[in-house]
Design a protein around this motif. Structure first.
Motif, PDB file in Angstrom:
ATOM      1  N   SER A 265       0.038   2.018  -3.530  1.00 14.86           N
ATOM      2  CA  SER A 265      -0.609   2.334  -2.253  1.00 14.86           C
ATOM      3  C   SER A 265       0.329   2.187  -1.072  1.00 14.86           C
ATOM      4  CB  SER A 265      -1.833   1.448  -2.048  1.00 14.86           C
ATOM      5  OG  SER A 265      -2.814   1.764  -3.002  1.00 14.86           O
ATOM      6  N   ARG A 266       1.257   1.247  -1.168  1.00 11.06           N
ATOM      7  CA  ARG A 266       2.183   1.058  -0.049  1.00 11.06           C
ATOM      8  C   ARG A 266       3.565   1.645  -0.325  1.00 11.06           C
ATOM      9  NH1 ARG A 266       0.932  -4.385  -1.485  1.00 11.06           N
ATOM     10  NH2 ARG A 266       2.579  -5.321  -2.713  1.00 11.06           N
ATOM     11  N   ASP A 267       3.670   2.428  -1.411  1.00  8.07           N
ATOM     12  CA  ASP A 267       4.913   3.115  -1.746  1.00  8.07           C
ATOM     13  C   ASP A 267       6.093   2.140  -1.830  1.00  8.07           C
ATOM     14  OD1 ASP A 267       6.532   5.267  -2.396  1.00  8.07           O
ATOM     15  OD2 ASP A 267       6.910   5.815  -0.306  1.00  8.07           O
ATOM     16  N   SER A 268       5.878   1.055  -2.556  1.00 13.81           N
ATOM     17  CA  SER A 268       6.907   0.029  -2.688  1.00 13.81           C
ATOM     18  C   SER A 268       8.095   0.521  -3.510  1.00 13.81           C
ATOM     19  CB  SER A 268       6.325  -1.209  -3.372  1.00 13.81           C
ATOM     20  OG  SER A 268       7.344  -2.153  -3.649  1.00 13.81           O
TER      21      SER A 268
ATOM     22  N   GLU B 280       1.705   7.568  -2.581  1.00 19.73           N
ATOM     23  CA  GLU B 280       0.409   7.504  -3.257  1.00 19.73           C
ATOM     24  C   GLU B 280      -0.123   8.884  -3.599  1.00 19.73           C
ATOM     25  OE1 GLU B 280      -4.168   6.338  -2.194  1.00 19.73           O
ATOM     26  OE2 GLU B 280      -2.572   5.533  -0.941  1.00 19.73           O
TER      27      GLU B 280
ATOM     28  N   TYR C  93       1.087  -1.848  -5.011  1.00 23.13           N
ATOM     29  CA  TYR C  93       2.464  -1.376  -4.839  1.00 23.13           C
ATOM     30  C   TYR C  93       2.501   0.135  -4.649  1.00 23.13           C
ATOM     31  CZ  TYR C  93       4.912  -5.754  -5.903  1.00 23.13           C
ATOM     32  OH  TYR C  93       5.422  -7.027  -5.863  1.00 23.13           O
TER      33      TYR C  93
END
Length: 109
Positions: A53-56, A3, A51
């Motif tokens: 924000s959670r580094d998907s 992020e 996605y």
């Protein structure tokens, strides 16, 4: 895609989602196609923000869909003279530009 490294993409996604939510609400009953596109775009931009924000690892796989929806929403909103549609179109174009950068870097554009 942490992020912190992609704050501009996250900011663009959130801004676009908010403008689309506002525009979609304002267009209900008056401009149904605009309202539908705004709601679709808002949902996808909220999804992209989550996605990021959670580094998907799936970000590159969904940016093209969101890019296409943002472009369609910007095209529709730019047809209307009211302020909320114009602000929405501008936010959609900014988000699409940011998503294009991600797609290009990932080689999916």
């Amino acid at each position: 895609m942490p992020e912190q490294q992609h704050q501009s993409i996250l900011d663009a996604a959130i801004h676009c989602a908010r403008e689309c939510e506002h525009c979609g609400d304002a267009c209900i009953g008056q401009m149904p196609e605009c309202a539908k596109l705004c709601r679709d775009c808002a949902q996808m931009c909220w999804t992209i923000a989550a996605y990021i924000s959670r580094d998907s690892r799936f970000i590159p796989h969904i940016v093209n869909s969101c890019l296409n929806i943002c472009q369609a929403c910007a095209d529709e909103c730019s047809k209307h003279d009211n302020e909320h549609c114009q602000k929405c179109a501008q936010a959609c174009r900014r988000a699409a530009s940011e998503y294009q950068k991600v797609a290009s870097l990932a080689g999916v554009a």
